[in-house]
Write a protein that holds these residues in place. Sequence first.
Motif, short mmCIF file in Angstrom:
data_model
loop_
_atom_site.label_atom_id
_atom_site.label_comp_id
_atom_site.label_asym_id
_atom_site.label_seq_id
_atom_site.Cartn_x
_atom_site.Cartn_y
_atom_site.Cartn_z
N PHE A 67 0.82 -1.21 0.00
CA PHE A 67 0.00 0.00 0.00
C PHE A 67 0.85 1.26 0.00
O PHE A 67 0.53 2.22 -0.71
CB PHE A 67 -0.99 -0.01 1.17
CG PHE A 67 -2.16 -0.91 0.94
CD1 PHE A 67 -3.10 -0.63 -0.04
CD2 PHE A 67 -2.33 -2.06 1.70
CE1 PHE A 67 -4.18 -1.48 -0.27
CE2 PHE A 67 -3.40 -2.91 1.48
CZ PHE A 67 -4.33 -2.61 0.50
N CYS A 68 1.93 1.28 0.76
CA CYS A 68 2.82 2.45 0.77
C CYS A 68 3.47 2.66 -0.59
O CYS A 68 3.52 3.80 -1.10
CB CYS A 68 3.87 2.32 1.86
SG CYS A 68 3.20 2.46 3.54
N GLU A 69 3.95 1.59 -1.20
CA GLU A 69 4.58 1.70 -2.52
C GLU A 69 3.56 2.10 -3.58
O GLU A 69 3.87 2.89 -4.47
CB GLU A 69 5.27 0.39 -2.89
CG GLU A 69 6.54 0.15 -2.10
CD GLU A 69 7.19 -1.19 -2.41
OE1 GLU A 69 6.67 -1.97 -3.24
OE2 GLU A 69 8.24 -1.46 -1.80
N THR A 70 2.37 1.56 -3.49
CA THR A 70 1.32 1.91 -4.45
C THR A 70 0.99 3.39 -4.35
O THR A 70 0.88 4.07 -5.38
CB THR A 70 0.05 1.05 -4.21
OG1 THR A 70 0.37 -0.31 -4.45
CG2 THR A 70 -1.09 1.49 -5.12
N LEU A 127 -3.61 -4.56 -9.99
CA LEU A 127 -3.92 -4.62 -8.56
C LEU A 127 -3.56 -3.31 -7.87
O LEU A 127 -4.30 -2.81 -7.02
CB LEU A 127 -3.21 -5.80 -7.90
CG LEU A 127 -3.53 -6.02 -6.42
CD1 LEU A 127 -5.02 -6.28 -6.21
CD2 LEU A 127 -2.71 -7.17 -5.87
N GLU A 128 -2.42 -2.74 -8.24
CA GLU A 128 -2.04 -1.44 -7.67
C GLU A 128 -3.03 -0.36 -8.07
O GLU A 128 -3.36 0.52 -7.26
CB GLU A 128 -0.63 -1.04 -8.13
CG GLU A 128 0.47 -1.87 -7.52
CD GLU A 128 1.82 -1.62 -8.18
OE1 GLU A 128 2.85 -1.87 -7.52
OE2 GLU A 128 1.87 -1.20 -9.37
N ASN A 129 -3.53 -0.43 -9.28
CA ASN A 129 -4.53 0.54 -9.74
C ASN A 129 -5.79 0.45 -8.89
O ASN A 129 -6.36 1.47 -8.51
CB ASN A 129 -4.84 0.31 -11.22
CG ASN A 129 -5.59 1.46 -11.82
OD1 ASN A 129 -5.22 2.61 -11.65
ND2 ASN A 129 -6.65 1.15 -12.53
N MET A 130 -6.21 -0.76 -8.60
CA MET A 130 -7.39 -0.95 -7.74
C MET A 130 -7.11 -0.42 -6.34
O MET A 130 -7.95 0.27 -5.75
CB MET A 130 -7.76 -2.44 -7.68
CG MET A 130 -9.09 -2.70 -7.00
SD MET A 130 -9.48 -4.47 -6.83
CE MET A 130 -9.40 -5.04 -8.51
N ALA A 131 -5.93 -0.71 -5.82
CA ALA A 131 -5.56 -0.22 -4.49
C ALA A 131 -5.48 1.30 -4.48
O ALA A 131 -5.95 1.96 -3.53
CB ALA A 131 -4.22 -0.83 -4.05
N HIS A 186 -11.25 -3.48 1.38
CA HIS A 186 -11.79 -2.91 0.14
C HIS A 186 -11.33 -3.74 -1.06
O HIS A 186 -12.13 -4.04 -1.96
CB HIS A 186 -11.31 -1.46 -0.05
CG HIS A 186 -12.19 -0.42 0.55
ND1 HIS A 186 -13.52 -0.27 0.23
CD2 HIS A 186 -11.91 0.57 1.44
CE1 HIS A 186 -14.02 0.75 0.90
NE2 HIS A 186 -13.07 1.28 1.64
N LEU A 187 -10.05 -4.10 -1.08
CA LEU A 187 -9.54 -4.91 -2.20
C LEU A 187 -10.22 -6.27 -2.26
O LEU A 187 -10.60 -6.74 -3.34
CB LEU A 187 -8.03 -5.09 -2.08
CG LEU A 187 -7.14 -3.95 -2.50
CD1 LEU A 187 -5.67 -4.33 -2.37
CD2 LEU A 187 -7.43 -3.50 -3.92
#
Length: 141
Positions: A13-16, A29-33, A73-74
């Motif tokens: 989450f921090c990197e995203t 997945l990062e886009n969704m997060a 949420h994910l």
Amino acid sequence: MFNPSQTEVRQFFCETWHKQSTGALLTPLENMAAHWISEHPEYHKLLSAADAQQQSYLPEQGQTNPFLHLSMHLAISEQLSIDQPPGICAAYERLAVKLGTAHAAQHSIMECLGETLWQAQRNQAPLDSTAYLACIKRRAS
């Protein structure tokens, strides 16, 4: 089965959020997060903090764990993407209309998911998808 550690989840989450903030290319997945992080501006500063991954979040002190919240949420988004358990999409749509927003519907479903997880842990049993869906349907009716 993908079973990341607490550290890996927090790092994700921090990197995203860092990638989103700098305009870097995101995986699906990062886009969704990143979408859910964007929906929670109260987490933006925290996810950018150097010590974000080391903090404790204690419910008994009234704290919400932002990493758990975003993970839920994910999980719900993934369930909706494949309609699993079957019927969750229709219940979610009714709930979104009833509550006025998709985000509010996700939060309502999140309460059902939290209860279902708690029951499974307490009873040392698998998740009861029937009870989970019934909870969501009750909220949607």
